[in-house]
Motif scaffolding. Structure first.
Motif, PDB file in Angstrom:
ATOM      1  N   THR A 197       0.747  -1.289   0.144  1.00  0.00           N
ATOM      2  CA  THR A 197      -0.157   0.086  -0.063  1.00  0.00           C
ATOM      3  C   THR A 197       0.528   0.961  -0.140  1.00  0.00           C
ATOM      4  OG1 THR A 197      -0.139  -0.263   2.887  1.00  0.00           O
ATOM      5  CG2 THR A 197      -1.465  -1.030   1.106  1.00  0.00           C
ATOM      6  N   GLY A 198       2.127   0.916   0.584  1.00  0.00           N
ATOM      7  CA  GLY A 198       2.970   2.355   0.375  1.00  0.00           C
ATOM      8  C   GLY A 198       2.951   3.012   1.995  1.00  0.00           C
ATOM      9  N   ARG A 199       1.880   2.822   2.215  1.00  0.00           N
ATOM     10  CA  ARG A 199       1.300   3.125   3.539  1.00  0.00           C
ATOM     11  C   ARG A 199       2.081   2.847   5.056  1.00  0.00           C
ATOM     12  NH1 ARG A 199      -4.910   5.017   2.984  1.00  0.00           N
ATOM     13  NH2 ARG A 199      -4.471   6.462   4.869  1.00  0.00           N
ATOM     14  N   SER A 200       3.051   3.665   5.948  1.00  0.00           N
ATOM     15  CA  SER A 200       3.089   2.369   7.109  1.00  0.00           C
ATOM     16  C   SER A 200       2.292   1.901   8.061  1.00  0.00           C
ATOM     17  CB  SER A 200       4.091   3.347   7.783  1.00  0.00           C
ATOM     18  OG  SER A 200       3.722   4.410   8.588  1.00  0.00           O
ATOM     19  N   ALA A 201       2.943   1.295   9.168  1.00  0.00           N
ATOM     20  CA  ALA A 201       1.938   0.989  10.032  1.00  0.00           C
ATOM     21  C   ALA A 201       1.936   2.276  11.332  1.00  0.00           C
ATOM     22  CB  ALA A 201       2.264  -0.201  11.019  1.00  0.00           C
ATOM     23  N   GLN A 202       2.764   3.210  11.309  1.00  0.00           N
ATOM     24  CA  GLN A 202       2.508   4.646  12.428  1.00  0.00           C
ATOM     25  C   GLN A 202       1.358   5.335  11.895  1.00  0.00           C
ATOM     26  OE1 GLN A 202       5.192   3.567  11.009  1.00  0.00           O
ATOM     27  NE2 GLN A 202       6.196   2.758  13.417  1.00  0.00           N
ATOM     28  N   THR A 203       1.303   5.109  10.332  1.00  0.00           N
ATOM     29  CA  THR A 203      -0.080   6.491   9.527  1.00  0.00           C
ATOM     30  C   THR A 203      -1.072   5.216   9.605  1.00  0.00           C
ATOM     31  OG1 THR A 203       0.428   6.069   7.440  1.00  0.00           O
ATOM     32  CG2 THR A 203       1.808   7.462   8.685  1.00  0.00           C
ATOM     33  N   MET A 204      -0.998   3.984   9.935  1.00  0.00           N
ATOM     34  CA  MET A 204      -2.503   3.282   9.564  1.00  0.00           C
ATOM     35  C   MET A 204      -3.428   2.444  10.516  1.00  0.00           C
ATOM     36  SD  MET A 204      -3.648   3.013   6.644  1.00  0.00           S
ATOM     37  CE  MET A 204      -3.998   1.654   6.156  1.00  0.00           C
ATOM     38  N   LEU A 205      -2.459   2.485  11.812  1.00  0.00           N
ATOM     39  CA  LEU A 205      -3.057   2.699  13.179  1.00  0.00           C
ATOM     40  C   LEU A 205      -4.060   2.988  13.078  1.00  0.00           C
ATOM     41  CD1 LEU A 205      -0.293   1.451  15.207  1.00  0.00           C
ATOM     42  CD2 LEU A 205      -1.706  -0.003  14.168  1.00  0.00           C
ATOM     43  N   ASN A 206      -5.655   2.754  13.861  1.00  0.00           N
ATOM     44  CA  ASN A 206      -6.951   3.673  13.968  1.00  0.00           C
ATOM     45  C   ASN A 206      -7.285   4.119  12.871  1.00  0.00           C
ATOM     46  OD1 ASN A 206      -7.138   2.625  17.131  1.00  0.00           O
ATOM     47  ND2 ASN A 206      -4.600   3.815  16.998  1.00  0.00           N
ATOM     48  N   GLU A 207      -6.515   3.721  12.093  1.00  0.00           N
ATOM     49  CA  GLU A 207      -7.185   4.901  10.824  1.00  0.00           C
ATOM     50  C   GLU A 207      -8.149   3.624   9.567  1.00  0.00           C
ATOM     51  OE1 GLU A 207      -7.347   7.879   9.576  1.00  0.00           O
ATOM     52  OE2 GLU A 207      -5.579   8.520  11.266  1.00  0.00           O
ATOM     53  N   PRO A 208      -8.891   3.586   8.970  1.00  0.00           N
ATOM     54  CA  PRO A 208     -10.030   2.548   8.320  1.00  0.00           C
ATOM     55  C   PRO A 208      -9.109   1.699   7.205  1.00  0.00           C
ATOM     56  CG  PRO A 208     -11.337   4.635   8.521  1.00  0.00           C
ATOM     57  CD  PRO A 208      -9.632   5.161   9.018  1.00  0.00           C
ATOM     58  N   LEU A 209      -8.895   0.818   6.957  1.00  0.00           N
ATOM     59  CA  LEU A 209      -8.310   0.199   5.558  1.00  0.00           C
ATOM     60  C   LEU A 209      -8.644   1.204   4.476  1.00  0.00           C
ATOM     61  CD1 LEU A 209      -9.382  -3.200   5.692  1.00  0.00           C
ATOM     62  CD2 LEU A 209      -6.890  -2.752   6.118  1.00  0.00           C
ATOM     63  N   PRO A 210      -7.403   1.161   3.731  1.00  0.00           N
ATOM     64  CA  PRO A 210      -7.975   1.381   2.122  1.00  0.00           C
ATOM     65  C   PRO A 210      -8.709   0.652   1.175  1.00  0.00           C
ATOM     66  CG  PRO A 210      -5.337   0.502   2.261  1.00  0.00           C
ATOM     67  CD  PRO A 210      -6.372   0.065   3.549  1.00  0.00           C
ATOM     68  N   PHE A 211      -9.065  -0.014   1.759  1.00  0.00           N
ATOM     69  CA  PHE A 211     -10.031  -0.356   0.656  1.00  0.00           C
ATOM     70  C   PHE A 211     -11.093  -1.259   1.419  1.00  0.00           C
ATOM     71  CE2 PHE A 211      -6.384  -3.318   1.531  1.00  0.00           C
ATOM     72  CZ  PHE A 211      -6.872  -4.323   2.224  1.00  0.00           C
ATOM     73  N   PRO A 212     -11.979  -1.116   0.903  1.00  0.00           N
ATOM     74  CA  PRO A 212     -13.393  -2.669   1.947  1.00  0.00           C
ATOM     75  C   PRO A 212     -12.590  -3.241   2.477  1.00  0.00           C
ATOM     76  CG  PRO A 212     -14.502  -0.768  -0.245  1.00  0.00           C
ATOM     77  CD  PRO A 212     -12.941  -0.969  -0.677  1.00  0.00           C
ATOM     78  N   ILE A 213     -13.609  -3.836   3.962  1.00  0.00           N
ATOM     79  CA  ILE A 213     -13.434  -5.138   4.721  1.00  0.00           C
ATOM     80  C   ILE A 213     -14.322  -6.265   3.547  1.00  0.00           C
ATOM     81  CG2 ILE A 213     -13.430  -5.968   6.819  1.00  0.00           C
ATOM     82  CD1 ILE A 213     -12.817  -3.583   8.847  1.00  0.00           C
ATOM     83  N   PRO A 214     -13.091  -6.845   2.899  1.00  0.00           N
ATOM     84  CA  PRO A 214     -14.626  -8.398   2.422  1.00  0.00           C
ATOM     85  C   PRO A 214     -15.402  -9.051   2.862  1.00  0.00           C
ATOM     86  CG  PRO A 214     -12.266  -8.419   1.873  1.00  0.00           C
ATOM     87  CD  PRO A 214     -13.133  -7.735   3.158  1.00  0.00           C
ATOM     88  N   VAL A 215     -16.630  -9.408   2.705  1.00  0.00           N
ATOM     89  CA  VAL A 215     -17.000 -10.505   3.680  1.00  0.00           C
ATOM     90  C   VAL A 215     -16.453 -11.575   3.883  1.00  0.00           C
ATOM     91  CG1 VAL A 215     -19.796 -11.283   3.623  1.00  0.00           C
ATOM     92  CG2 VAL A 215     -19.654  -9.368   2.924  1.00  0.00           C
ATOM     93  N   PRO A 216     -16.673 -12.168   5.609  1.00  0.00           N
ATOM     94  CA  PRO A 216     -15.895 -13.062   5.170  1.00  0.00           C
ATOM     95  C   PRO A 216     -16.218 -13.930   4.613  1.00  0.00           C
ATOM     96  CG  PRO A 216     -16.474 -12.020   7.790  1.00  0.00           C
ATOM     97  CD  PRO A 216     -16.881 -11.363   6.850  1.00  0.00           C
ATOM     98  N   GLY A 217     -15.625 -15.430   4.617  1.00  0.00           N
ATOM     99  CA  GLY A 217     -16.074 -16.229   2.810  1.00  0.00           C
ATOM    100  C   GLY A 217     -15.939 -16.042   1.759  1.00  0.00           C
ATOM    101  N   GLN A 218     -15.663 -14.558   1.285  1.00  0.00           N
ATOM    102  CA  GLN A 218     -15.817 -14.174  -0.062  1.00  0.00           C
ATOM    103  C   GLN A 218     -14.254 -13.404  -0.436  1.00  0.00           C
ATOM    104  OE1 GLN A 218     -19.795 -10.705  -0.861  1.00  0.00           O
ATOM    105  NE2 GLN A 218     -20.704 -12.807   0.035  1.00  0.00           N
ATOM    106  N   VAL A 219     -14.500 -12.721  -1.674  1.00  0.00           N
ATOM    107  CA  VAL A 219     -13.184 -12.339  -2.188  1.00  0.00           C
ATOM    108  C   VAL A 219     -13.532 -11.168  -2.978  1.00  0.00           C
ATOM    109  CG1 VAL A 219     -10.753 -13.207  -3.420  1.00  0.00           C
ATOM    110  CG2 VAL A 219     -11.737 -14.989  -2.888  1.00  0.00           C
ATOM    111  N   GLY A 220     -12.109 -10.298  -2.270  1.00  0.00           N
ATOM    112  CA  GLY A 220     -12.538  -8.577  -3.125  1.00  0.00           C
ATOM    113  C   GLY A 220     -11.288  -7.991  -4.058  1.00  0.00           C
TER     114      GLY A 220
END
Length: 494
Positions: free
Chosen positions: A202-225
């Protein structure tokens, strides 16, 4: 039957054992401790680490109960092991009857009825495989056992490459070692853990991502996005529950696969598009000969036959060009030569297909034109495509005008119609592949949006230029310019 593993406890146990051996190199004693822990955790009857060799796997470490395997070289050919390295499978499982004959009887003797095996990889390729043997397949309920095996395999791969004391927290050794992007998100979708592979993708460090939303929608468990990131990369993501409050999201960089698919689709579309023009003309003149043979005089028949021969040669050249990779958008730069654009243009217009909707083709071409520099054999394709577009996008008929001329640096020709036109803000977009005019009734015109893209590619490679502008009073003017012989550059018309 052994009780099912608790996933959270298994994950903690895997992390503990790998952290325990992290301060040591990936030597036999460390591998032995991993194998003993793996066997105990999943209730197996044996475990082994197999090092990858050309065409084979060699057992370099084995648990005490199957220590007799140490040193064995097991060929990949003819065994279930080959599925690990010859296909997409990350983990396989099989019964003892499908094992290589070298160890089949010995496995039975040691009550090894079912085998789980997973790949162990390093950053630059496969390292080997990790295997655990069970007394039975346990009715197929081995999801947690497979996960434990894969976590251990990721850890072993990391131990062979990295200094574990540099692995970041709070993910721990296992998650940091996983070669795929891995994130842990809370119920609100905020990131709680972010591994190094996720940073790289992603080019985004752990420090900048902690407590931030994922840069893409979270897939439904069992499905692939599949999602496109802000940095242009494409990822394929999956999700699973870690516990009641957290989700584990893994994702892979599939950008190269997407590029290859797109390139293949573009090649097929371009090939069909380029081949269509000469095929249409050959068919049209052949049908004219068949249906109007008696009405044509000798000159008319010979003229139709000459067009068929010329366009058949062009078709053969196109096939050769496509097969050699030298097609529109390709990298090779064909040679350019001075040629008589007036003669070439007149010949292309004479053999171009006529309108089926009553359009009148009017031409104003000077008696002489300076020599142009480029590829003369591309002019018929360009002219036919421009006329086809002019007819298609002028559903009410009318005149289509072709004019030509020259200035100090270039030789040009224009095709003008009184059709639906192109909005001024989209006059550059028309040259992108698969583009279609953004009109509610546009889809009735058909096509795949490749014609003008191909024309631009053909002209770019020969130092030419194509532009489009709205026509005063309605319609479109498309202008093609080629470098005038003796002048090194060409630019858009004024």
């Amino acid at each position: 039957m052994l009780p099912s593993l608790d996933a959270a406890e298994a994950f903690r146990s895997v992390t503990r054992i790998l952290d325990d051996v992290a301060g040591r190199p990936a030597e036999l004693s460390a591998l032995g401790r991993v194998l003993d822990a793996l066997q105990e955790l999943v209730g197996g009857v044996g475990a082994a680490f197999l090092l990858s060799e050309p065409g084979a796997l060699r057992v370099v470490a084995a648990g005490e109960s199957v220590s007799w395997m140490a040193g064995l070289r097991l060929p990949l050919s003819g065994s279930s092991f080959s599925r690990l390295f010859g296909g997409p499978h990350r983990t396989i499982e099989f019964g003892v009857d499908d094992a290589t004959p070298l160890i089949r009887d010995d496995l039975r003797e040691h009550h090894c009825d079912w085998i789980l095996m997973t790949r162990v990889v390093r950053r630059f390729g496969p390292l080997g495989a990790l295997a655990v043997a069970l007394e039975s397949p346990r009715d197929g309920r081995l999801e947690t056992e497979r996960a434990v095996l894969e976590c251990f395999a990721a850890g072993v791969g990391a131990l062979a490459l990295m200094r574990p004391d540099r692995l970041p927290e709070p993910i721990g050794t296992v998650a940091a070692a996983v070669p795929e992007g891995l994130a842990v998100a809370d119920v609100g979708g905020l990131v709680q853990a972010w591994n190094p592979a996720a940073e790289e993708i992603t080019g985004r460090s752990a420090q900048t991502m902690l407590n931030e939303p994922l840069p893409f929608p979270i897939p439904v468990p069992g499905q692939v996005g599949q999602h496109r990131l802000a940095n242009g990369r494409w990822v394929e993501a999956r999700c699973a529950a870690l516990d009641a409050a957290r989700r584990v999201v893994t994702f892979y960089d599939i950008s190269e696969a997407r590029r290859q698919d797109e390139a293949q689709n573009l090649f097929l579309a371009t090939a069909s598009h380029e081949l269509r023009t000469p095929l249409t003309i050959v068919r049209g003149y052949a049908e004219t000969l068949v249906t109007r043979w008696d009405q044509l005089d000798d000159a008319g028949r010979r003229g139709a036959a000459d067009v068929i021969v010329a366009r058949s040669r062009q078709l053969a050249d196109l096939v050769d060009r496509l097969l050699s990779g030298d097609r529109a958008g390709g990298t090779p730069q064909p040679p350019t030569h001075p040629f008589d654009l007036r003669t070439t243009l007149a010949s292309a217009l004479a053999s171009a297909p006529a309108s089926e909707d009553g359009h009148r083709l009017r031409t104003r071409i000077p008696a002489t034109l300076p020599a142009a520099v480029g590829e003369a054999d591309t002019i018929p394709t360009i002219v036919t495509e421009l006329l086809t577009n002019a007819y298609k996008y002028s559903p009410d008929g009318g005149d289509v005008e072709v004019t030509a001329g020259a200035d100090g640096a270039s030789v040009w020709f224009r095709v003008a119609d009184r059709g639906i036109g192109v909005p001024p803000e989209q006059t550059e977009s028309v040259f992108t592949r698969f583009w279609q005019v953004d009109r509610g009734d546009q889809r009735r015109f058909g096509g795949v949006g490749l014609g003008l893209y191909i024309i631009r590619q053909l002209l770019d490679r020969q130092g030419g230029w194509v532009s489009l502008r709205p026509r005063e009073g309605g319609g479109t003017v498309i202008e093609v310019r080629l470098r005038r012989a003796g002048h090194p550059t060409v630019g858009p018309s004024s």
